[in-house]
Design an enzyme around this catalytic site. Structure first.
Site, PDB file in Angstrom:
ATOM      1  N   GLU A   1     -33.869-118.751  37.071  1.00  0.00           N
ATOM      2  CA  GLU A   1     -33.472-119.040  37.263  1.00  0.00           C
ATOM      3  C   GLU A   1     -32.543-119.357  39.087  1.00  0.00           C
ATOM      4  O   GLU A   1     -31.597-120.073  39.506  1.00  0.00           O
ATOM      5  CB  GLU A   1     -31.461-119.333  36.451  1.00  0.00           C
ATOM      6  CG  GLU A   1     -31.479-119.943  35.359  1.00  0.00           C
ATOM      7  CD  GLU A   1     -30.571-119.867  35.207  1.00  0.00           C
ATOM      8  OE1 GLU A   1     -29.333-120.220  35.670  1.00  0.00           O
ATOM      9  OE2 GLU A   1     -29.954-119.227  33.687  1.00  0.00           O
TER      10      GLU A   1
ATOM     11  N   GLY B   1     -27.781-121.650  26.402  1.00  0.00           N
ATOM     12  CA  GLY B   1     -27.021-121.737  25.454  1.00  0.00           C
ATOM     13  C   GLY B   1     -26.357-119.584  25.476  1.00  0.00           C
ATOM     14  O   GLY B   1     -26.619-119.119  25.105  1.00  0.00           O
TER      15      GLY B   1
ATOM     16  N   ASN C   1     -22.179-114.844  42.927  1.00  0.00           N
ATOM     17  CA  ASN C   1     -22.446-114.624  44.199  1.00  0.00           C
ATOM     18  C   ASN C   1     -22.417-113.131  44.018  1.00  0.00           C
ATOM     19  O   ASN C   1     -22.539-112.364  44.389  1.00  0.00           O
ATOM     20  CB  ASN C   1     -22.252-114.694  45.297  1.00  0.00           C
ATOM     21  CG  ASN C   1     -23.335-116.758  45.533  1.00  0.00           C
ATOM     22  OD1 ASN C   1     -23.606-117.268  44.975  1.00  0.00           O
ATOM     23  ND2 ASN C   1     -23.090-116.434  46.710  1.00  0.00           N
ATOM     24  N   GLU C   2     -20.678-112.950  43.911  1.00  0.00           N
ATOM     25  CA  GLU C   2     -20.098-111.828  43.562  1.00  0.00           C
ATOM     26  C   GLU C   2     -20.847-110.106  42.298  1.00  0.00           C
ATOM     27  O   GLU C   2     -21.196-109.487  43.026  1.00  0.00           O
ATOM     28  CB  GLU C   2     -18.624-111.509  43.204  1.00  0.00           C
ATOM     29  CG  GLU C   2     -17.075-112.118  44.537  1.00  0.00           C
ATOM     30  CD  GLU C   2     -18.293-113.593  44.530  1.00  0.00           C
ATOM     31  OE1 GLU C   2     -18.405-114.220  43.799  1.00  0.00           O
ATOM     32  OE2 GLU C   2     -18.037-113.811  45.573  1.00  0.00           O
TER      33      GLU C   2
ATOM     34  N   SER D   1     -25.133-127.792  30.148  1.00  0.00           N
ATOM     35  CA  SER D   1     -25.507-128.874  30.651  1.00  0.00           C
ATOM     36  C   SER D   1     -26.506-129.504  29.963  1.00  0.00           C
ATOM     37  O   SER D   1     -27.050-129.126  29.794  1.00  0.00           O
ATOM     38  CB  SER D   1     -26.237-128.566  32.229  1.00  0.00           C
ATOM     39  OG  SER D   1     -25.165-127.369  33.318  1.00  0.00           O
TER      40      SER D   1
ATOM     41  N   SER E   1     -23.221-118.314  28.027  1.00  0.00           N
ATOM     42  CA  SER E   1     -22.002-118.405  28.871  1.00  0.00           C
ATOM     43  C   SER E   1     -20.775-119.075  27.454  1.00  0.00           C
ATOM     44  O   SER E   1     -21.688-119.673  26.814  1.00  0.00           O
ATOM     45  CB  SER E   1     -21.661-119.291  29.674  1.00  0.00           C
ATOM     46  OG  SER E   1     -21.826-118.919  31.375  1.00  0.00           O
TER      47      SER E   1
END
Lengths: 318, 381
Positions: free
Chosen positions: B248, B129, B367-368, B163, B131
């Site tokens: 992660e 929990g 990735n940024e 997810s 985003s």
């Protein structure tokens, strides 16, 4: 930074490093002492090789210790003093038995540093190590794009000074060379990264250092990523130098990363980086040379892709 | 910078070989259809329980909490084998990877006894929990609020991209428990364990590109959380989620989501003796070998108690871009169209990979953002 690395840095960033390397006994690290080397592990030798790449030094370090020194020692032959080089003799070169010795005839191509080597060790026909003085051969100078000697050496019936059954065949010697160049590539990538980071912090445009722009930060991060992954992969391969998969993958990846690293370092530097006066060329010209030598990423991809069996078993070594 | 350039290669323990063989033997006898990106899209609770029975969940948790006291590198071996095989590990993935270790690090004795043995048995799945609709990369901006209530807290807000929430037995929620301090946005956040189902929690599917259901929107509408279900110290949530994110990043799931394509192309290249396809397979294998060494090195550094956050970020950056590279490289030689219903495993795997690929470089920190972390490590940011 370990003591070895510090010593190497001090010597290799100096103006004429080779005599100092020899004097400090650093030219033949990784070659057993009883064969005439300085002792130490292959990992120690890799620390030095990596440092030579990182400091942009122009020295036959890989050729003297890593290649010729280890080859001679493994063949049970004494390791001569002075700079050495090594080569594999293919179809254009032959060593012919003559009494209790060997006679060398033919041409070796792109032999690194041959013109200044005290001796050249050749794996002839994949079976015999023969040692000769390049001064007895005809040398046609050549170089790679970094200006490092890559000479053609032609023997015309020269008697080998020493000979012994070879511990490796031509493919084995190429593997040794590939791992050496992979180590050097990681050093040069780190050198290019250091310069690019420094330049991004110093060069100001629009009133601030260019490193403050996210576009530049993202490029530097990619360069750092390529350098770090190549580095840890090569370190892993140095621990398993006889593992063909490890060496093939480490060299293929380092060669691939070299192109990206050089491109980013130049992009960050702008036009000043593509001048002869700027130090970046000490790294990028070598990156473009070394990525090709002893097999580029495609050569080694073919080795890996051609292996039978499940690719996952190949990758995990089990 | 030191930890960027001097990452020591990870060394698998001697017992890893036998463990790897055991997992392969288990997989050979297991019944599942391999798929790309199986850690996100392949949920099979029965398979998870079977792994639990073999002792391959909660491996690093202590035995007194139902775990197995194995090293993180042994876990590395097990999960990379499962991922390479495309096994359906999605149901338990979050609980095993991050929630279990986070509860072990921050939880009360009661929480550890309640959740950890169940996680290790494959009977307790968790959702993340973090985003929210307006908080993605900028996680500290979360607006889900926790307000004091009698004997606990009341949660109000919406989480997204959760997810497996529809299969989960609980969700670990990051919420703002104190008013925003503009000077310290990371202060005043807390983590709450919400057991599911709960009548004040609504879980709705957010369907993926091809209609598949793994993401959810989770709405907390005055959900009561007893004090006993606060994870760690109230107000310490930012530190806790940051540590959780370390689990992660840079694991083998950041390299192997499309590995099946390499294996299938390898088989096809052998059948057709196609040298160009073999070369592509070799190119991808070389890159994967190098990335796997880097992932293993970060795992080794984590196991040794280090905090290799910068190397972890760069491994995830390069690893997830590699997962995408695999898709295009294999497409060049596949000679088939991506087709989710095809009897040809390569056509099917391509269909799965193409659709999942955009997510590879988004999930777990874009990735940024990751490159921003690396740039900070370089000292230019």
């Amino acid at each position: 930074m370990g003591l070895l690395e510090e010593t190497a840095r001090d010597i290799l960033s100096g103006p004429d490093p080779w005599p100092a390397l020899e004097e400090a006994g650093l030219a033949s690290v990784g070659v057993p002492e009883d064969a005439g080397g300085s002792g130490g592990t292959l990992a120690d030798a890799a620390v030095l090789l990596r440092a030579s790449g990182r400091h942009g030094a122009s020295v036959p370090l890989a050729e003297t210790g890593w290649l010729a020194g280890r080859l001679l020692a493994a063949a049970g032959l004494p390791v001569p003093r002075g700079p050495l080089t090594a080569a594999a003799g293919n179809g254009a070169f032959e060593a012919v038995r003559d009494g209790d010795g060997w006679v060398l005839t033919g041409t070796l191509r792109r032999v690194p540093w041959a013109r200044s080597a005290h001796r050249v060790a050749v794996v002839a026909d994949g079976r015999q190590v023969v040692v000769a003085d390049p001064a007895l051969a005809t040398i046609t100078p050549g170089e790679n794009v970094a200006g490092e000697p890559r000479d053609e050496v032609t023997f015309d019936g020269v008697r080998a000074e020493r000979a012994a059954p070879s511990p490796v065949d031509a493919a084995g010697l190429r593997r040794w060379g590939a791992l050496a160049r992979a180590v050097q590539l990681t050093g040069a990538m780190r050198g290019a990264l250091d310069l690019a980071v420094r330049y991004a912090g110093e060069r100001e445009q629009f009133g601030r250092p260019i490193g403050r722009f996210q576009a530049v930060q993202q490029m530097l991060a990619e360069l750092a990523g390529e350098a770090a992954v190549a580095d840890v992969a090569v370190r892993a391969a140095v621990r398993a130098p006889d593992d063909e998969v490890a060496v093939a993958a480490a060299k293929a990846n380092a060669s691939r990363a070299a192109g990206r690293a050089a491109a980013i370092a130049h992009q960050v530097h702008g036009a000043i980086g593509v001048t002869q006066e700027h130090g970046l060329r000490r790294f990028t010209l070598r990156l473009w040379s070394w990525r090709e030598e002893y097999g580029d990423e495609t050569t080694w991809a073919d080795v890996l892709g051609g292996r039978p069996g499940d690719p996952w078993a190949t990758l995990t070594g089990r | 910078m030191a930890n960027l350039s001097e990452l020591e290669p990870g060394t698998l323990p001697p017992e890893a070989g036998a463990l790897r063989d055991e997992v392969r033997e288990f997989l050979a006898g297991a019944s599942f259809t391999p798929r790309c990106d199986s850690w996100l899209t392949g949920a099979d609770p029965a398979f998870s329980r079977a792994l639990g029975e073999r002792g391959w969940l909660g491996m690093t948790l202590p035995e007194r909490y139902g775990g197995h006291g194995r090293s993180p590198l042994e876990r590395f071996v097990v999960i990379e084998e499962l991922l390479a095989a495309g096994a359906p590990v999605g149901a338990h993935w979050i609980a095993d990877r991050q929630t279990g270790p986070s509860i072990l690090a921050n939880g009360t004795e009661e929480q550890k006894r309640r959740f950890l043995p169940a996680i290790a048995r494959g009977e307790c799945f968790f959702g993340i929990g973090m985003s929210e609709p307006d908080s993605g990369s900028d996680l500290a901006s979360v607006r889900t609020r926790a307000e004091r209530a009698d004997g606990g807290w009341t949660l109000r807000g919406t989480k997204v991209w959760t997810s497996g929430a529809h299969l989960a037995h609980a969700i670990l929620v990051l919420a703002r428990s104190e008013p925003l301090d503009a000077g310290d946005r990371h202060a005043g956040l807390s983590q709450f364990i919400v057991a599911l189902p709960d009548e004040r929690v609504a879980i709705r599917p957010i369907r993926g590109l091809s209609g598949e259901h793994h993401f959810n929107e989770v709405v907390f509408d005055g959900t009561f959380v007893p004090d006993a279900m606060v994870l760690g110290r109230p107000g310490d949530g930012w530190r806790q989620v940051t540590a959780e994110l370390a689990y992660e990043r840079s694991g083998p799931e950041r390299l192997l989501s499309t590995f099946m394509l390499i294996r299938l192309l390898h088989g096809r290249a052998a059948d057709t003796a196609d040298p160009a396809a073999r070369r592509t397979v070799g190119r991808l294998m070389a890159r994967l070998w190098a990335l796997r060494q880097a992932s293993l090195a970060v795992a080794g550094a984590l196991a040794a108690g280090g905090t290799p956050d910068v190397p972890a970020a760069l491994v995830k950056d390069l690893g997830t871009r590699f997962e995408n590279e695999v898709v295009d490289a294999v497409r060049e030689h596949a000679g088939v169209e991506p087709d989710p219903g095809s009897p040809d495993p390569l056509a099917r795997a391509l269909a799965q990979a193409v659709v999942q690929a955009p997510g590879f470089t988004l999930r777990g920190g874009t990735n940024e953002i990751l490159r921003g972390i690396v740039a900070r490590g370089l000292g230019v940011r």
